[in-house]
Design an enzyme around this catalytic site. Structure first.
Site, mmCIF file in Angstrom:
data_model
loop_
_atom_site.group_PDB
_atom_site.id
_atom_site.type_symbol
_atom_site.label_atom_id
_atom_site.label_comp_id
_atom_site.label_asym_id
_atom_site.label_seq_id
_atom_site.Cartn_x
_atom_site.Cartn_y
_atom_site.Cartn_z
ATOM 1 N N CYS A 244 -3.355 -11.891 -6.000
ATOM 2 C CA CYS A 244 -4.183 -11.002 -4.935
ATOM 3 C C CYS A 244 -3.586 -9.536 -4.890
ATOM 4 O O CYS A 244 -3.814 -9.233 -4.121
ATOM 5 C CB CYS A 244 -3.019 -12.313 -3.719
ATOM 6 S SG CYS A 244 -1.025 -11.960 -3.296
ATOM 7 N N GLU B 234 -11.391 -5.572 0.812
ATOM 8 C CA GLU B 234 -10.556 -4.849 -0.945
ATOM 9 C C GLU B 234 -11.299 -5.048 -1.279
ATOM 10 O O GLU B 234 -11.145 -4.839 -2.832
ATOM 11 C CB GLU B 234 -9.537 -4.817 0.163
ATOM 12 C CG GLU B 234 -8.712 -6.354 -0.801
ATOM 13 C CD GLU B 234 -7.391 -6.466 -1.346
ATOM 14 O OE1 GLU B 234 -6.648 -5.374 -1.665
ATOM 15 O OE2 GLU B 234 -6.232 -7.500 -0.455
ATOM 16 N N ILE C 245 -7.677 -1.657 2.282
ATOM 17 C CA ILE C 245 -6.352 -2.445 2.892
ATOM 18 C C ILE C 245 -6.300 -3.712 2.537
ATOM 19 O O ILE C 245 -7.101 -4.778 2.256
ATOM 20 C CB ILE C 245 -6.906 -2.817 4.135
ATOM 21 C CG1 ILE C 245 -7.590 -1.137 5.089
ATOM 22 C CG2 ILE C 245 -6.044 -3.162 5.648
ATOM 23 C CD1 ILE C 245 -8.477 -1.481 5.783
ATOM 24 N N HIS C 246 -4.646 -3.545 2.582
ATOM 25 C CA HIS C 246 -3.977 -4.757 2.397
ATOM 26 C C HIS C 246 -3.269 -6.036 3.090
ATOM 27 O O HIS C 246 -2.871 -5.455 3.605
ATOM 28 C CB HIS C 246 -3.087 -5.064 0.462
ATOM 29 C CG HIS C 246 -3.100 -6.083 -0.209
ATOM 30 N ND1 HIS C 246 -3.927 -6.930 -0.513
ATOM 31 C CD2 HIS C 246 -1.672 -6.577 -0.276
ATOM 32 C CE1 HIS C 246 -2.878 -7.955 -1.118
ATOM 33 N NE2 HIS C 246 -1.783 -7.428 -1.281
ATOM 34 N N PRO C 247 -3.381 -7.202 3.088
ATOM 35 C CA PRO C 247 -4.294 -8.231 2.192
ATOM 36 C C PRO C 247 -5.582 -8.356 3.340
ATOM 37 O O PRO C 247 -5.845 -8.666 4.079
ATOM 38 C CB PRO C 247 -4.128 -9.552 2.065
ATOM 39 C CG PRO C 247 -2.611 -9.919 3.489
ATOM 40 C CD PRO C 247 -1.864 -8.103 3.361
#
Length: 495
Positions: free
Chosen positions: A493, A473, A467-469
């Site tokens: 990132c 993760e 799951i970003h951000p």
């Protein structure tokens, strides 16, 4: 006056999390159950209600005070996000008052729970008279003789004081800090346990000069690389450390401060003055003053109770929680002192005794979190222990530093937070250890603990889309291994 007498199917000695869980579960199976709980005041005179260490002087107040420190940090960051914030000022008395108010509501809730579940509560100190009988004495001196078919001992532990002049007269412990009526001021925390570093962290976080005196290593029993990261972060955020030192005396000064003298490993000596001296050098289990010898229960040399599936050497007497000798378990475990472990063990024990069930407590792969200023979450083996058990050639360690997105605008440090997976190569890189230093480490670790308990491998982590951000993760993106020598530092990132 003759003592009153009462007979039960189950007597639980100790009203902490494990004892309460066990008693209520047993009562739900139709058994007649009683709980004896009594808190002896700490040397400074602090006492508390039903619920044990976690609720009164452990997990609950420490997490709330940790949150107080995080809020202060958040207010500092807020300007970077456009908030115009006046210089924040912390009120110790308000925090303590609200924390204690919440604790008292929990104490009341636990008493109500026992009543609604049909469990008899004795606010009395229980000591064994024989293997089936205890004498319970309340604060007014009233004596009740209680007999039971089965007995569960879960008396927990209390903080240890060093055997030096002035320690008990002038020092406090975690039994006292959460109820301090006035601010701690300049504080010396003696010890490097998780209790020591957590207390030092929140005291510094709400604005008071804080020093930690440590004899050897921080967070003994935890992964030492992660422990070092926690310590370094604290140092960089203003907590002072006196290393390789042991206190030798505490004296009162004319100004009202406490003068602490210490000795260093090289034989040199030092001293300093503090407003508060908090000892967090370990805990002793409460088994020495309950007449346990009259019950025939054997103890280990450390005062703890060796058990097999919570059963002591006396077949109808059981133990759960802090007092279990984790080193005597097969395999040994350091998780017996954790609140959720005691709760689970208590429920499962009651189910085996009274509901015909067979599920046993599994003390392995239990997740935990240290609420230092940079939180540290862990499940499974520390790297050192994994190598010791399985051999370095059979271990692969995947790791990475990372910077939470929330840290970018306030320009917090790069390569401070860190994640690593410890994998067992001969078993398809099954994950046997997960460690993370960063924000919300506990919330993150809990979810991964389920996967690791189910036997997750590195491939399972790789196949999972993150799951970003988010911070979590990072565990789906780990590529560098320690063996390869590739850099674990991050420059962006997006993997």
């Amino acid at each position: 006056m003759a003592a009153a007498e009462a007979q039960y199917d189950l007597l639980v000695i100790g009203g902490g999390s494990g004892g309460l869980a066990c008693s209520k579960r047993a009562a739900s199976h139709g058994k007649k159950v009683a709980v004896c709980d009594f808190v002896k005041p700490s040397p400074p005179g602090t006492t508390w209600g039903l619920g044990g260490t976690c609720v009164n002087v452990g997990c609950i107040p420490k997490k709330l005070m940790h949150q107080a420190a995080l809020l202060g940090e958040g207010m500092t960051d807020a300007e970077s996000f456009g908030w115009e914030v006046a210089a924040p000022k912390h009120n110790w008395e308000t925090m303590v008052g609200n924390v204690q108010g919440h604790i008292k509501s929990l104490n009341f809730g636990y008493r109500s729970d026992l009543m609604s579940n049909g469990v008899k509560y004795y606010n009395a100190y229980a000591t064994f008279l024989d293997p089936h009988t205890v004498e319970a004495v309340d604060k007014k001196g009233k004596v009740t003789k209680i007999t039971a078919s089965e007995i569960v001992i879960c008396t927990g532990g209390r903080p240890r004081y060093p055997d030096i002049p002035g320690a008990k007269e002038l020092g406090i412990t975690s039994d006292d800090v959460f109820a301090l009526k006035s601010p701690p001021g300049r504080t010396l925390v003696v010890g490097a346990s998780y209790v020591a570093l957590e207390c030092a962290g929140f005291i510094k976080g709400v604005g008071y000069d804080t020093t930690v005196m440590m004899r050897s290593i921080p967070l003994r029993g935890f992964d030492q690389q992660m422990a070092g990261l926690c310590k370094t972060y604290m140092q960089e955020h203003g907590v002072a450390f006196i290393e390789g030192a042991v206190p030798t005396a505490v004296e009162a000064t004319p100004s009202g401060a406490k003068k602490v003298s210490w000795k260093l490993a090289d034989g040199s000596v030092g001293s300093g003055e503090y407003d508060t001296v908090l000892f967090a050098i370990g805990r002793d289990v409460c088994t020495s003053a309950i007449g346990i010898d009259k019950a025939g229960v054997k103890l280990s040399s450390n005062g703890k109770v060796p058990t097999v599936n919570e059963q002591t050497n006396v077949p109808h007497i059981y133990a759960i929680g802090d007092i279990i000798d984790g080193e005597a378990l097969n395999p040994p475990s350091a998780t017996t002192e954790l609140t959720p472990v005691a709760i689970q063990a208590g429920k499962l024990l009651a189910d085996r005794l009274y509901a015909g069930k067979s599920a046993l407590m599994d003390y392995s792969m239990v997740a935990t979190t240290v609420y230092t200023p940079l939180e540290y979450g862990a499940v499974g083996l520390p790297e050192e222990e994994a190598i010791k058990l399985h051999g370095e050639d059979n271990i692969e360690v995947y790791h990475s530093y990372f910077k939470p997105l929330e840290w970018t605008l306030p320009h917090r440090g790069d390569n401070v937070c860190y994640a690593k997976l410890i994998c067992l190569k001969p078993e398809g890189e099954r994950v046997i250890g997960l460690h993370v230093c960063g924000p919300n480490a506990g919330e993150m670790t809990q979810g991964f603990a389920v996967a690791i308990k189910a036997g997750a491998t590195k491939a399972h982590f790789d196949d999972t889309v993150g799951i970003h951000p988010t911070v979590a993760e990072e565990f789906t993106l780990l590529a560098a291994t320690k063996r390869s020598g590739d850099s674990a530092e991050k420059s962006g990132c997006u993997g």
